[in-house]
Design a protein around this motif. Structure first.
Motif, PDB file in Angstrom:
ATOM      1  N   ILE A  27       0.851  -1.181   0.000  1.00 54.17           N
ATOM      2  CA  ILE A  27       0.000   0.000   0.000  1.00 54.17           C
ATOM      3  C   ILE A  27       0.890   1.235   0.000  1.00 54.17           C
ATOM      4  CG2 ILE A  27      -1.708   1.299   1.321  1.00 54.17           C
ATOM      5  CD1 ILE A  27      -2.548  -1.469   2.504  1.00 54.17           C
ATOM      6  N   ARG A  28       0.531   2.194  -0.834  1.00 58.13           N
ATOM      7  CA  ARG A  28       1.306   3.430  -0.907  1.00 58.13           C
ATOM      8  C   ARG A  28       0.501   4.549  -0.256  1.00 58.13           C
ATOM      9  NH1 ARG A  28       2.589   7.612  -5.118  1.00 58.13           N
ATOM     10  NH2 ARG A  28       0.805   6.830  -6.274  1.00 58.13           N
ATOM     11  N   ARG A  29       1.122   5.247   0.687  1.00 61.31           N
ATOM     12  CA  ARG A  29       0.486   6.372   1.377  1.00 61.31           C
ATOM     13  C   ARG A  29       1.394   7.585   1.206  1.00 61.31           C
ATOM     14  NH1 ARG A  29       0.475   2.022   5.131  1.00 61.31           N
ATOM     15  NH2 ARG A  29      -1.599   1.193   5.462  1.00 61.31           N
ATOM     16  N   TRP A  30       0.785   8.759   0.971  1.00 56.40           N
ATOM     17  CA  TRP A  30       1.621   9.935   0.797  1.00 56.40           C
ATOM     18  C   TRP A  30       0.818  11.213   0.996  1.00 56.40           C
ATOM     19  CZ3 TRP A  30      -0.719   7.316  -3.042  1.00 56.40           C
ATOM     20  CH2 TRP A  30      -1.262   8.022  -4.108  1.00 56.40           C
ATOM     21  N   ASN A  31       1.569  12.301   1.104  1.00 54.29           N
ATOM     22  CA  ASN A  31       1.020  13.644   1.266  1.00 54.29           C
ATOM     23  C   ASN A  31       1.689  14.536   0.221  1.00 54.29           C
ATOM     24  OD1 ASN A  31      -0.525  13.122   3.740  1.00 54.29           O
ATOM     25  ND2 ASN A  31       1.489  12.731   4.599  1.00 54.29           N
ATOM     26  N   PRO A  32       0.927  15.036  -0.751  1.00 53.14           N
ATOM     27  CA  PRO A  32       1.523  15.891  -1.776  1.00 53.14           C
ATOM     28  C   PRO A  32       2.172  17.130  -1.158  1.00 53.14           C
ATOM     29  CG  PRO A  32      -0.707  15.244  -2.394  1.00 53.14           C
ATOM     30  CD  PRO A  32      -0.504  14.823  -0.967  1.00 53.14           C
ATOM     31  N   VAL A  33       3.288  17.553  -1.735  1.00 53.61           N
ATOM     32  CA  VAL A  33       4.035  18.687  -1.187  1.00 53.61           C
ATOM     33  C   VAL A  33       3.329  20.023  -1.419  1.00 53.61           C
ATOM     34  CG1 VAL A  33       6.273  17.542  -1.314  1.00 53.61           C
ATOM     35  CG2 VAL A  33       5.454  18.871  -3.269  1.00 53.61           C
ATOM     36  N   ASP A  34       2.413  20.090  -2.381  1.00 55.90           N
ATOM     37  CA  ASP A  34       1.738  21.353  -2.670  1.00 55.90           C
ATOM     38  C   ASP A  34       0.417  21.501  -1.906  1.00 55.90           C
ATOM     39  OD1 ASP A  34       0.582  19.326  -4.135  1.00 55.90           O
ATOM     40  OD2 ASP A  34       0.228  20.541  -5.920  1.00 55.90           O
ATOM     41  N   LEU A  35       0.269  20.739  -0.826  1.00 50.87           N
ATOM     42  CA  LEU A  35      -0.917  20.798   0.027  1.00 50.87           C
ATOM     43  C   LEU A  35      -0.443  20.858   1.471  1.00 50.87           C
ATOM     44  CD1 LEU A  35      -4.061  20.544  -0.209  1.00 50.87           C
ATOM     45  CD2 LEU A  35      -3.753  18.110   0.200  1.00 50.87           C
ATOM     46  N   ALA A  36      -1.175  21.545   2.308  1.00 51.32           N
ATOM     47  CA  ALA A  36      -0.792  21.616   3.722  1.00 51.32           C
ATOM     48  C   ALA A  36      -0.671  20.197   4.290  1.00 51.32           C
ATOM     49  CB  ALA A  36      -1.835  22.395   4.509  1.00 51.32           C
ATOM     50  N   PRO A  37       0.289  19.978   5.184  1.00 55.60           N
ATOM     51  CA  PRO A  37       0.435  18.647   5.764  1.00 55.60           C
ATOM     52  C   PRO A  37      -0.799  18.286   6.587  1.00 55.60           C
ATOM     53  CG  PRO A  37       1.895  20.208   6.855  1.00 55.60           C
ATOM     54  CD  PRO A  37       1.257  20.930   5.713  1.00 55.60           C
TER      55      PRO A  37
ATOM     56  N   ALA B 266      -3.940   7.371  -0.150  1.00 54.25           N
ATOM     57  CA  ALA B 266      -3.515   5.973  -0.026  1.00 54.25           C
ATOM     58  C   ALA B 266      -3.966   5.242  -1.286  1.00 54.25           C
ATOM     59  CB  ALA B 266      -4.123   5.328   1.210  1.00 54.25           C
ATOM     60  N   ALA B 267      -3.080   4.434  -1.846  1.00 54.91           N
ATOM     61  CA  ALA B 267      -3.386   3.687  -3.063  1.00 54.91           C
ATOM     62  C   ALA B 267      -3.153   2.201  -2.823  1.00 54.91           C
ATOM     63  CB  ALA B 267      -2.517   4.174  -4.218  1.00 54.91           C
ATOM     64  N   VAL B 268      -4.005   1.384  -3.442  1.00 58.79           N
ATOM     65  CA  VAL B 268      -3.984  -0.064  -3.252  1.00 58.79           C
ATOM     66  C   VAL B 268      -3.452  -0.727  -4.520  1.00 58.79           C
ATOM     67  CG1 VAL B 268      -5.445  -2.077  -2.841  1.00 58.79           C
ATOM     68  CG2 VAL B 268      -5.961   0.088  -1.712  1.00 58.79           C
ATOM     69  N   PRO B 269      -2.473  -1.631  -4.387  1.00 61.88           N
ATOM     70  CA  PRO B 269      -1.975  -2.339  -5.558  1.00 61.88           C
ATOM     71  C   PRO B 269      -3.030  -3.283  -6.140  1.00 61.88           C
ATOM     72  CG  PRO B 269      -0.716  -2.931  -3.568  1.00 61.88           C
ATOM     73  CD  PRO B 269      -1.781  -1.983  -3.161  1.00 61.88           C
ATOM     74  N   ALA B 270      -2.895  -3.580  -7.415  1.00 58.58           N
ATOM     75  CA  ALA B 270      -3.877  -4.405  -8.132  1.00 58.58           C
ATOM     76  C   ALA B 270      -3.994  -5.815  -7.576  1.00 58.58           C
ATOM     77  CB  ALA B 270      -3.521  -4.455  -9.616  1.00 58.58           C
ATOM     78  N   ASP B 271      -2.962  -6.339  -6.958  1.00 54.86           N
ATOM     79  CA  ASP B 271      -3.002  -7.720  -6.477  1.00 54.86           C
ATOM     80  C   ASP B 271      -3.571  -7.836  -5.056  1.00 54.86           C
ATOM     81  OD1 ASP B 271      -0.832  -6.464  -5.305  1.00 54.86           O
ATOM     82  OD2 ASP B 271       0.465  -8.230  -5.406  1.00 54.86           O
ATOM     83  N   HIS B 272      -4.309  -6.820  -4.621  1.00 52.54           N
ATOM     84  CA  HIS B 272      -4.914  -6.816  -3.290  1.00 52.54           C
ATOM     85  C   HIS B 272      -6.440  -6.781  -3.390  1.00 52.54           C
ATOM     86  CE1 HIS B 272      -0.880  -6.041  -1.991  1.00 52.54           C
ATOM     87  NE2 HIS B 272      -1.235  -5.861  -0.734  1.00 52.54           N
TER      88      HIS B 272
END
Length: 136
Positions: free
Chosen positions: A2-12, A21-27
């Protein structure tokens, strides 16, 4: 993974969560119904938000374990707290549990809402989730 992140151009984030959060295809996505602070025998874990939050998160962890998964598979959580007076206890328990679950701070997406009441007057916290479990 699972990939989780916070874009730099948005307030934390203002709390313990990731904006995306993004889910891989094999899940497989698994939806976890709202968990409250009840013990295995159905008794309430305590009258306060801190004990109920700890138990609700323990229940979520047990549900994940039943699928050979763990908290790292949580993609999204939604927490309902029945009144602002319960926020401090909820946050104390969540911070403690999350420190154990996510020592690196890679938190799932998470929304928190304060509501007038939950399904029973003695309930202070309800937490539901979405998990991404590897396909078998």
């Amino acid at each position: 993974m699972i990939r989780r992140w916070n874009p730099v151009d948005l307030a934390p984030p203002i709390g313990q969560y990731s904006h995306l959060a993004a889910v891989p295809a094999d899940h497989e996505l698994v939806f976890i119904s709202g968990q409250v602070g009840v013990l295995e025998d159905g008794a309430l874990s305590g009258p306060d938000a801190e004990s109920q939050t700890r138990q609700a998160l323990t229940n979520i962890e047990r549900l994940l374990e039943s699928m050979d998964a763990g908290p790292e598979q949580l993609v999204k959580l939604l927490t309902l707290v029945s009144g602002t007076e319960h926020l401090e206890g909820y946050r104390a328990a969540r911070e403690d549990v999350f420190a154990s679950w996510y020592p690196g701070g890679d938190w799932p997406a998470h929304s928190l809402a304060v509501v007038a009441a939950l399904a029973a007057p003695e309930l202070t916290v309800e937490i539901e989730g979405i998990a991404a479990v590897p396909r078998r």
